[in-house]
Motif scaffolding. Sequence first.
Motif, PDB file in Angstrom:
ATOM      1  N   ILE A 254     -11.630  53.523  53.058  1.00  0.00           N
ATOM      2  CA  ILE A 254     -10.421  53.612  53.871  1.00  0.00           C
ATOM      3  C   ILE A 254     -10.401  52.447  54.857  1.00  0.00           C
ATOM      4  CG2 ILE A 254      -9.131  55.019  55.515  1.00  0.00           C
ATOM      5  CD1 ILE A 254     -10.630  57.483  54.323  1.00  0.00           C
ATOM      6  N   ILE A 255      -9.320  51.691  54.833  1.00  0.00           N
ATOM      7  CA  ILE A 255      -9.117  50.588  55.777  1.00  0.00           C
ATOM      8  C   ILE A 255      -8.156  51.086  56.846  1.00  0.00           C
ATOM      9  CG2 ILE A 255      -8.314  48.208  56.071  1.00  0.00           C
ATOM     10  CD1 ILE A 255     -10.622  48.461  54.028  1.00  0.00           C
ATOM     11  N   ILE A 256      -8.544  50.932  58.121  1.00  0.00           N
ATOM     12  CA  ILE A 256      -7.662  51.308  59.224  1.00  0.00           C
ATOM     13  C   ILE A 256      -7.425  50.077  60.083  1.00  0.00           C
ATOM     14  CG2 ILE A 256      -7.266  52.815  61.199  1.00  0.00           C
ATOM     15  CD1 ILE A 256      -9.296  54.775  59.979  1.00  0.00           C
ATOM     16  N   ALA A 257      -6.220  49.543  60.008  1.00  0.00           N
ATOM     17  CA  ALA A 257      -5.842  48.417  60.869  1.00  0.00           C
ATOM     18  C   ALA A 257      -5.412  48.989  62.207  1.00  0.00           C
ATOM     19  CB  ALA A 257      -4.706  47.621  60.233  1.00  0.00           C
ATOM     20  N   GLY A 258      -5.986  48.477  63.278  1.00  0.00           N
ATOM     21  CA  GLY A 258      -5.673  49.009  64.603  1.00  0.00           C
ATOM     22  C   GLY A 258      -6.346  50.341  64.848  1.00  0.00           C
ATOM     23  N   GLY A 259      -7.543  50.507  64.360  1.00  0.00           N
ATOM     24  CA  GLY A 259      -8.242  51.790  64.444  1.00  0.00           C
ATOM     25  C   GLY A 259      -9.018  52.035  65.719  1.00  0.00           C
ATOM     26  N   THR A 260      -8.812  51.219  66.754  1.00  0.00           N
ATOM     27  CA  THR A 260      -9.558  51.419  67.994  1.00  0.00           C
ATOM     28  C   THR A 260      -8.807  52.287  69.004  1.00  0.00           C
ATOM     29  OG1 THR A 260      -8.686  49.377  68.939  1.00  0.00           O
ATOM     30  CG2 THR A 260     -10.811  49.239  67.788  1.00  0.00           C
ATOM     31  N   GLY A 261      -7.603  52.688  68.677  1.00  0.00           N
ATOM     32  CA  GLY A 261      -6.822  53.534  69.572  1.00  0.00           C
ATOM     33  C   GLY A 261      -7.097  55.007  69.344  1.00  0.00           C
ATOM     34  N   PHE A 262      -6.353  55.835  70.024  1.00  0.00           N
ATOM     35  CA  PHE A 262      -6.525  57.280  69.989  1.00  0.00           C
ATOM     36  C   PHE A 262      -6.428  57.849  68.567  1.00  0.00           C
ATOM     37  CE2 PHE A 262      -4.565  61.544  70.264  1.00  0.00           C
ATOM     38  CZ  PHE A 262      -5.586  62.206  70.936  1.00  0.00           C
ATOM     39  N   ILE A 263      -5.390  57.480  67.839  1.00  0.00           N
ATOM     40  CA  ILE A 263      -5.189  58.026  66.493  1.00  0.00           C
ATOM     41  C   ILE A 263      -6.232  57.477  65.525  1.00  0.00           C
ATOM     42  CG2 ILE A 263      -3.592  58.125  64.524  1.00  0.00           C
ATOM     43  CD1 ILE A 263      -1.310  58.158  66.626  1.00  0.00           C
ATOM     44  N   GLY A 264      -6.493  56.176  65.583  1.00  0.00           N
ATOM     45  CA  GLY A 264      -7.486  55.572  64.698  1.00  0.00           C
ATOM     46  C   GLY A 264      -8.868  56.174  64.883  1.00  0.00           C
TER      47      GLY A 264
END
Length: 183
Positions: free
Chosen positions: A13-23
Amino acid sequence: MYFINVFMKRKKIIIAGGTGFIGQGLIKYFGKENEIIVLSRQSGSTQGNSYSQKLILEKDGFNVRYLKWGDGNIEEAWIKEIDGADLVVNLAGKSVNCRYHRKQKQQIFDSRTNSTKAIGKAIRAASAPPKVWINAASATIYRNTLDRANDEVNGFISDWKKDNMPYNFVDHSATRKTGLLPE
């Protein structure tokens, strides 16, 4: 979520912008049984976008790696990661924790559209593109104020869309039809 969790094991799974609350929430939920690669401007940091929270790391028992994503342009390192991935989730974009003046609004908009374009280009270049690509972004849930900050700690949440990011003709028509006109 049980249905999703049954089928989401041993996936890349790739999460772009994954450092925020949802990520970070997605990493907590899927990160023990899947390989998670986070594309972020903050890859060298251990601090998440939630300021008081540290990033979830491999040493915490999660199968997660962070890759640097510069200015939204596609980069060779993460193009290779997207190739063969099962799922790409794009949460990338400038934080909405800012004052809403014309320049900030444009930066919020551009950060979301540019990241989507870059990920789309990388997916098109992949020899084994992901089966699923989810693109998600937020404007804000807080009332637009110019006199103070609105965030998770001290923000005023408005029930009216007109208090948030652009209130458009469709929103206006829907509220008039239901009789719930903004104050």
